[in-house]
Design an enzyme around this catalytic site. Sequence first.
Site, PDB file in Angstrom:
ATOM      1  N   GLU A   1       7.854  -1.955  -0.027  1.00 50.09           N
ATOM      2  CA  GLU A   1       6.709  -2.815  -0.316  1.00 50.09           C
ATOM      3  C   GLU A   1       6.481  -3.850   0.794  1.00 50.09           C
ATOM      4  OE1 GLU A   1       4.339  -2.756  -2.752  1.00 50.09           O
ATOM      5  OE2 GLU A   1       3.485  -4.446  -1.678  1.00 50.09           O
TER       6      GLU A   1
ATOM      7  N   THR B   1      -0.911  -0.092  -1.663  1.00 48.22           N
ATOM      8  CA  THR B   1       0.179   0.823  -2.038  1.00 48.22           C
ATOM      9  C   THR B   1      -0.381   2.177  -2.457  1.00 48.22           C
ATOM     10  OG1 THR B   1       1.500  -0.986  -2.892  1.00 48.22           O
ATOM     11  CG2 THR B   1       2.164   1.209  -3.544  1.00 48.22           C
TER      12      THR B   1
ATOM     13  N   HIS C   1       6.768  -8.190  -2.805  1.00 50.12           N
ATOM     14  CA  HIS C   1       5.307  -8.174  -3.010  1.00 50.12           C
ATOM     15  C   HIS C   1       4.796  -9.606  -3.018  1.00 50.12           C
ATOM     16  CE1 HIS C   1       1.399  -7.567  -4.852  1.00 50.12           C
ATOM     17  NE2 HIS C   1       1.531  -6.268  -4.670  1.00 50.12           N
TER      18      HIS C   1
ATOM     19  N   ASP D   1       4.621   0.246   3.249  1.00 48.23           N
ATOM     20  CA  ASP D   1       3.387   0.787   2.669  1.00 48.23           C
ATOM     21  C   ASP D   1       2.123   0.190   3.279  1.00 48.23           C
ATOM     22  OD1 ASP D   1       3.729  -1.664   1.356  1.00 48.23           O
ATOM     23  OD2 ASP D   1       3.275  -0.883  -0.645  1.00 48.23           O
ATOM     24  N   HIS D   2       2.168  -1.097   3.641  1.00 49.11           N
ATOM     25  CA  HIS D   2       0.987  -1.771   4.215  1.00 49.11           C
ATOM     26  C   HIS D   2       1.437  -3.133   4.686  1.00 49.11           C
ATOM     27  CE1 HIS D   2       1.022  -4.014   0.462  1.00 49.11           C
ATOM     28  NE2 HIS D   2       1.077  -2.850  -0.171  1.00 49.11           N
TER      29      HIS D   2
HETATM   30  C1  GP9 Z   1       2.158  -2.106  -8.188  1.00 46.35           C
HETATM   31  C2  GP9 Z   1       2.358  -1.900  -6.735  1.00 46.35           C
HETATM   32  C3  GP9 Z   1       1.681  -2.949  -5.897  1.00 46.35           C
HETATM   33  O1  GP9 Z   1       2.394  -1.006  -8.976  1.00 46.35           O
HETATM   34  O2  GP9 Z   1       2.025  -0.640  -6.370  1.00 46.35           O
HETATM   35  O3  GP9 Z   1       0.468  -2.579  -5.375  1.00 46.35           O
HETATM   36  P1  GP9 Z   1      -0.154  -3.340  -4.107  1.00 46.35           P
HETATM   37  O4  GP9 Z   1      -0.721  -4.646  -4.586  1.00 46.35           O
HETATM   38  O5  GP9 Z   1       0.931  -3.549  -3.123  1.00 46.35           O
HETATM   39  O6  GP9 Z   1      -1.202  -2.423  -3.579  1.00 46.35           O
HETATM   40 MN    MN Z   2       2.218  -2.498  -1.877  1.00 43.18          MN
END
Ligand code: GP9
Ligand code: MN
Length: 632
Positions: free
Chosen positions: A254, A298, A413, A472-473
């Site tokens: 994350e 994500t 996150h 992921d980003h």
């Molecule tokens: C929540 C997680 C977070 O299930 O995938 O999503 P994001 O805000 O990082 O896109």
């Molecule tokens: Mn994410």
Amino acid sequence: MKDFKWPKHSILAIAVIATWIKTVIVYETSFDMKIENAMQLLILIINPLSFLLFFYGLALFLKSPKARNRFIVGGSILLAFVLYGNVAFYRFYNDFVTLPVLFQTSNFGELGTSAAAIINWTDILYFVDVAIILIALKLMPKSVEFTPIRKDARKAYFVMTAAVLFLNLGLAETERPQLLTRAFDRELLVKNIGTYNYHLYDVYVQSKSSAQRALADGSELVEVSNYVRANQAEPNIQMFGKYEGRNVIAISLESLQSFVINNEMNGEVITPFLNSLTQDKDTYYFNDFYHQTGLGKTSDSEFIFENSLYGLGRGAVFFTHGENTYNSFAERLGENGYFTNVMHANNKSFWNRDMIYKSFNLNEFYDIESYEVTEETSVNWGLKDIPFFEQSAALMKEMPQPFYSRLITLTNHYPFYLDPEDVMIPEYDSNSGTLNRYFQTVRYLDESVKEFFDDLKEQGLYEDSIIVMYGDHYGISENHNKAMAKYLNKEEITPYDSALLQAVPLYIHIPGDNEGQVMDNVSGQLDIRPTLLHLLGIETSKDMQLGADLFSEEHEDFVIFRDGRFITDKVVYAGEVCYDRATGESIEIDACQPYIDRATQELEYSDQIINGDLLRFYDSETGNLLTDQNYK
Ligand code: GP9
Ligand code: MN
């Protein structure tokens, strides 16, 4: 009662108020919506109002009072059914209904059989507002509603309605920025814009995508597939099939960006374990690798991982195109005897995962229900990564092998909160609390990955697996440029810097490989799918994918971002300016032009595939176009 003077348009006012109050009571009693603060409560209370004013207000366009009253009564019955329908659906699925679900009759098969268990006689209360309106109509002297409608008054009424809507949206935007553009969760949407507006929004999103789908036929695919074939990279013969049959464990890290790897913060190492892996003999570490996500974040990274296609420029493809035909990574592995699954300790409906995972043909989704989550083991968005990994490893132990599991971490996150006992390094000292805390949650993420490697060894799964990990980003947005400039010792963060800061780490860790190295291909998330399939000995020459095998000699140093920016080994293109990659100086656009055209083209092809749901016209086994008669 006799002397009571009924004001003009009493029925309209009574209808709005009765349905409004009823709706708020239903929110409280029939849905399990977590309200965390006074602002959220306020939004929840006002959110049905704009729609109700608008909807019942349509009666003001009718001339005869009788017609107006009929419209209001009929309307209230309709709305009561909509709301009640949601309640019944929610009792069963713990989710809000969406149009595609409504039209998927198989869903209702299940509902039908247990309807008796879902409905009970007290449910008549959901229609209490209809009764109130009828009673008011009975009591009211006929003369009141005969008032003619003044045009300017009607105009003022709708201006007020619009004002209420904007107030609602404004408050929702402060509480949940980007709610409508990212559209990530049905519960959040209902909480913020209300059930009725939510349905309108859903109708809009779904009808837009079904119109595009309806207009598409297979013919666009010819051009797309020529492009895909022309840009394909031949697999590397040494690597192709070298790890056939291994389990695949993919970890979405994350918000992890590359700038923390092999770096320090005020003398503290931020990612000791991930740093050690960059030098590890069993690890291929890609240090010039970028995320390619858009607003779906994500979920976009998941989409890219599975399909080697881009997400969409607007909204989240997980939401808008959850029902499309795909030829996902999971599906390819499934065909090759793998048990395929995703592990993520969050609600199944979040990001519409439960729906789109079916379209990806994933065998199983281990969502929050599969995990033990307590007050102590959760922080911020949910289960902490360390217990998440620990429980995931135990679940994996029970899976048939070979398996493919994709794990989605959560602790690192935004807004990057930790419990005090999980803090391992101090905060940074910039003007951005977000960046200051980020280093601490990243440190925690690093620890959790380290422990997961031990868990895998303990469960006896390590040796037979390939472990792929990727950021992921981005985690730190451009809103924190000042703090980032301080950390990176720069005067300012330019668009050139921002583009390069989209780098996220990619690790392909293969126990026993012994030839691991640092790889400097300019590459991105779309490349993961072909790379892994080839390592497992699965052909992709017929697959409609836009990425290329990272081990291939033909892999090109070129990565395209979802917003049209791109990076090669020579140039960076950002904010419509072409930069020399080595110096960061802007240069003649000519150096970027050929790539600009390709980037635009490639994004366009990806959008065409998704918007037209073109893969339903494509047989990925033979590479043939399917004709009208036999398409899926
Ligand atoms: C929540 C997680 C977070 O299930 O995938 O999503 P994001 O805000 O990082 O896109
Ligand atoms: Mn994410």
